[in-house]
Structures are given as structure tokens and as C-alpha cells.
Design an enzyme around this catalytic site. Structure first.
Site, short mmCIF file in Angstrom:
data_model
loop_
_atom_site.label_atom_id
_atom_site.label_comp_id
_atom_site.label_asym_id
_atom_site.label_seq_id
_atom_site.Cartn_x
_atom_site.Cartn_y
_atom_site.Cartn_z
N GLU A 1 4.79 -36.35 -6.31
CA GLU A 1 4.28 -35.69 -5.09
C GLU A 1 5.17 -34.51 -4.71
OE1 GLU A 1 3.08 -38.46 -2.02
OE2 GLU A 1 3.24 -36.90 -0.49
N LYS B 1 4.10 -45.89 3.86
CA LYS B 1 3.86 -45.21 2.58
C LYS B 1 4.85 -44.05 2.44
CE LYS B 1 1.89 -42.08 -0.27
NZ LYS B 1 2.36 -40.71 -0.47
N ASP C 1 12.42 -52.13 -10.81
CA ASP C 1 11.03 -52.58 -10.82
C ASP C 1 10.37 -52.22 -9.48
OD1 ASP C 1 8.66 -54.01 -10.67
OD2 ASP C 1 9.49 -55.81 -11.63
N HIS D 1 3.83 -29.32 3.27
CA HIS D 1 3.22 -30.02 2.13
C HIS D 1 2.47 -29.03 1.24
CE1 HIS D 1 1.81 -33.61 0.14
NE2 HIS D 1 0.61 -33.04 0.07
C1 MEV Z 1 2.60 -38.48 2.55
O1 MEV Z 1 2.91 -38.80 1.22
C2 MEV Z 1 3.40 -39.33 3.49
C3 MEV Z 1 3.07 -39.16 4.97
O2 MEV Z 1 1.67 -39.37 5.18
C4 MEV Z 1 3.88 -40.19 5.72
C5 MEV Z 1 3.57 -40.28 7.19
O3 MEV Z 1 2.44 -39.99 7.60
O4 MEV Z 1 4.47 -40.71 7.93
C6 MEV Z 1 3.35 -37.77 5.44
#
Ligand code: MEV
Length: 437
Positions: free
Chosen positions: A85, A279, A295, A392
Site C-alpha cells: 500500500e 486495519k 507469521d 494517500h
Molecule cells: C487505510 O489503509 C487505513 C485507514 O483507513 C485507517 C483509518 O481509517 O484509520 C486510513
């Protein structure tokens, strides 16, 4: 439609590729060439990778990068990260730089206990099983003496084993719950070998146990395996500073801290947000786990179970402002190894450990927890100020340009243009189209 194949694993790599091309890739020479293009020219390295799994055809590259400037417990780290990413390493680096000027990260290991279970069926009277377990327990421990000799010499090994009545969860279900200290090894093989050896003894002794014979009822081992849920193998990482020191070009410290704490509170309160919030944490954690050959599936499963330990899925991080001090922290279970497994096999994993100055398992736990916290900090910081897309999409620009097969010249012009303009897929497409007409 392809025909089933037998003896596939016995075929040579060339034969496997030929079979695949004939059956699934319409004999495409390009597909075969793509697989072969990713073979390592160094035959020894290729052989090493071939041997990691069955039916290896090629290698699958992911970027290996570093996020420098991580001050953790007073030591400066460059953290190796493996991830696809675009924005993850940049975000980690930004968070590291931000906290470098504000005292850095503090991390501590709260426990290193791993565990595993021998899952049992027993439909007789509980007292019989309790009586048997008391008799057989020393034999179980004695039976793994040779298996755990080396681990014990270093201070590890089996720490406890207890009979658990789980019949309220499932009729006739008991387990032998064992705890282990595996030091710098992740310990999966060690724990599983111990459990299987003890399970074997347990069953063999059960058939000789007179009260079972008298009642014509015997316990049966269903399965024996370590658990990837390791709540007592846990690490905490935190950052902290005065609220006014959070002020930067985007926002003043008080506004930022208030919104930040609120963002974490939302992730604590609401599952949709909690999953995405966590995530983002896993972006940092998985990247270091992959770089260090650990792992990631085990780590993911254990951490998410921990996030749901109170019945609902919630945030892994916590934030507060008290007496003008902003504190942001994470507490997660992590069973990691710095010896064994891929750690001494994969050349890039070995290098990752050198970059990290050869940490032991506890130090690696701290680094990984910090990577997760930093990632979450960077994400929330963007989310409550500029929004996530600006940074991003900037990082994603090169991927879009590569999709459009942009030339070096086009890339240069695009990078310069999008310094001042918002990146979106359609904006990049029309920019490149304009260049080309
Ligand atoms: C993207 O990989 C991760 C985010 O969505 C985490 C979040 O929203 O806190 C930016």
C-alpha cells in the site's frame, strides 16, 4: 475445462509451469515468461524460495522499505517494512518524525506467556477425569523432558498444565490448557510437539486407568494445537506530550487533541469504524511482521480476537488528555520469533534483523507495537485534519502513472503538476491524455 492432475507435486518446476500453461493459460508464452522473469538469477536463493512451500513456480515481490527516525525507549530505529500500500511507509515515517521531536515512543512488554490446548471429549463423571488428570500430570511433564531440555536450559519450557471443564460451552468438552515460555522463538513447533507428545501419553495412560475401565468410559483426544490467542503475551506502546506541543501547520494543539481523542472514542464505540481504525494499525504491524519473517496470519487472528475480548469489536488504541497532557497508546498480544522459522533462512529477513540491530523477541514486540501505534497516529492525524485522500492519492500517483504506462518524461511532468493539484484517477488520466495529444 482442465482435467484433474495427479502426482503434481512430483513434477519438476518446468513441468508444472507447462502443465499450468496448457491447462489454464491457453499456452500463453507471455504468462510463462512472466513466471520465469521473477526467478532469482542466483540459483541458491531461488532454491531456498522453491523449498519454502510446495509447488513453487515463481516468486512474488512486495516492496521492502524502511521508515527511519523511530525513537523507541531512547534508541533510534529504522524500521523495515514490507507492504504494497503506497502510503503506509510514508505515514510511518511522518509519525516517527513527529514524535522524534516530542520525546519519542515508550514501549514495554507486559508478558511473554504462550499457550496451547489438548481438546478432549469425555462424557463420563467429571470426578473420574479430575482423578485421572492428577495421576497422569507428572507423566505428561516427564514425557516431554527430552523435547524441552534445550528450551529449559535457556529458562523456557512448559510452565503449567491444567484441566479445564468446558462442558458449559459444549457437552462433554474438556481441555488441558498448557502455558509455555518460548523465549526468542515464536514457539509454534515447540508447543505443538509438546502438546502432541502429551496427548499421546494421556490417551495411552487413560486406557490403563482402572476407574475408566470400571465405568467403561474413556477420555478421547480430539486435537492438540497451540493457540494464536495470546492475551498474556502482550506489549504496550505509547506516546505522550503537552497538548500545546501538538500544534503544527495544520491545526492548533487543543483542537487537534480534542478531535483526535474523539476519533479514538468513536472507534471504541462503533464497530464499522473500529474495524477500519484497526486495519490502519495492522498496516504498520503486518508490514514489520512480514519484513521480519513472522507469521502475520497468527498475529492478525490473535490481535483481532483481543480487540473483541469484551464481547464487541473495539479499538486497539486508546487516547486521553489529562492535566494538559495528551497520551495515546496501544496494548496488543504478539507472539513473535527472532530465531527459528524464516528468520535465519530468508536473506531479506536476516537483513531486516540486522537493520533492527538484532533485537530479541521482546524488543521486536516493542518495535511492532510502535509501528502499529505510529500508523494509527498518522491515519487519525490526517483524518481529523486534511482528510486521508490528499496524502494517500499523492503516494498513489506513481501507481496510476504506471497503469497508464507513462514514460519517464510524462511522470516527471505529472509529479510536478500534481504537487499543486489534487490527485484523482480521472485527473491523472486526463493530464496524461492532454500530454499525449
Ligand atoms: C487505510 O489503509 C487505513 C485507514 O483507513 C485507517 C483509518 O481509517 O484509520 C486510513
Amino acid at each position: 475445462m482442465a482435467n484433474p492432475v495427479s502426482g503434481f507435486s512430483k513434477k519438476s518446476k518446468e513441468e508444472k509451469i507447462t502443465w499450468l500453461a496448457e491447462n489454464y493459460l491457453a499456452n500463453s508464452p507471455n504468462a510463462v515468461a512472466t513466471l520465469k522473469k521473477y526467478w532469482n538469477p542466483d540459483e541458491k536463493i531461488q532454491q531456498l524460495h522453491d523449498d519454502f512451500i510446495e509447488n513453487t513456480l515463481s516468486n512474488y515481490y512486495l516492496p521492502f522499505g524502511i521508515a527511519p527516525n523511530f525513537l523507541i525507549n531512547g534508541h533510534l530505529y529504522a524500521i523495515p517494512m514490507v507492504i504494497e500500500e503506497s502510503s503506509v511507509v510514508a505515514a510511518a515515517s511522518n509519525a516517527a518524525k513527529f514524535w522524534l521531536k516530542r520525546g519519542g515512543f515508550k514501549a514495554e512488554v507486559l508478558g511473554t506467556e504462550k499457550n496451547g490446548q489438548i481438546h478432549l471429549n469425555f462424557f463420563g463423571k467429571k470426578e473420574l477425569l479430575t482423578h485421572f488428570f492428577a495421576e497422569v500430570k507428572p507423566k505428561l511433564i516427564a514425557g516431554i523432558a527430552s523435547l524441552q531440555k534445550k528450551m529449559q536450559e535457556r529458562g523456557g519450557g512448559l510452565k503449567s498444565i491444567a484441566l479445564i471443564d468446558a462442558t458449559e460451552k459444549l457437552e462433554g468438552y474438556y481441555q488441558l490448557h498448557a502455558t509455555f515460555e518460548t523465549l526468542d522463538a515464536m514457539g509454534a513447533n515447540f508447543i505443538n510437539s509438546c502438546l502432541e507428545a502429551m496427548a499421546h501419553i494421556f490417551e495411552a495412560e487413560a486406557v490403563r486407568f482402572k476407574p475408566f475401565k470400571d465405568h467403561n468410559t474413556y477420555p478421547e483426544v480430539v486435537l492438540s494445537i497451540l493457540s494464536n490467542y495470546v492475551p498474556n503475551c502482550r506489549v504496550k506502546a505509547k506516546v505522550s506530550c503537552r497538548v500545546e506541543d501538538l500544534t503544527d501547520k495544520h491545526t492548533d494543539g487543543t483542537t487537534f487533541a480534542t478531535k483526535f481523542v474523539r476519533a479514538v472514542a468513536i472507534a471504541k464505540a462503533e464497530r464499522h469504524r473500529a474495524v477500519t481504525h484497526n486495519k490502519g494499525i495492522m498496516n504498520g504491524i503486518d508490514a514489520v511482521i512480514l519484513a521480519t519473517g513472522n507469521d502475520f496470519r497468527a498475529v492478525e487472528a490473535g490481535i483481532h480476537a483481543y480487540a473483541a475480548k469484551n464481547g464487541d469489536y473495539t479499538s486497539l488504541t486508546h487516547a486521553k488528555v489529562e492535566n494538559g497532557i495528551f497520551t495515546f497508546w496501544i496494548e496488543i498480544p504478539l507472539a513473535l520469533g527472532t530465531v527459528g522459522g524464516l528468520t535465519t533462512l530468508h536473506p531479506l529477513v536476516k537483513l531486516a534483523f540486522e537493520i533492527l540491530q538484532k533485537p530479541d523477541a521482546k524488543q521486536l514486540m516493542q518495535v511492532v507495537a510502535v509501528a502499529g501505534l505510529a500508523q494509527n497516529f498518522a491515519a487519525i492525524r490526517s483524518l481529523v485534519t486534511t482528510g486521508i485522500q490528499k496524502g494517500h492519492m499523492k503516494m498513489h500517483l506513481m501507481n496510476i502513472l504506471n497503469q497508464l504506462e507513462a514514460s519517464e518524461g510524462e511522470k516527471e511532468k505529472a509529479v510536478s503538476y500534481f504537487k499543486e493539484n489534487t490527485v484523482s484517477h480521472s485527473a491523472v488520466v486526463s493530464f496524461v491524455e492532454t500530454l499525449r495529444t
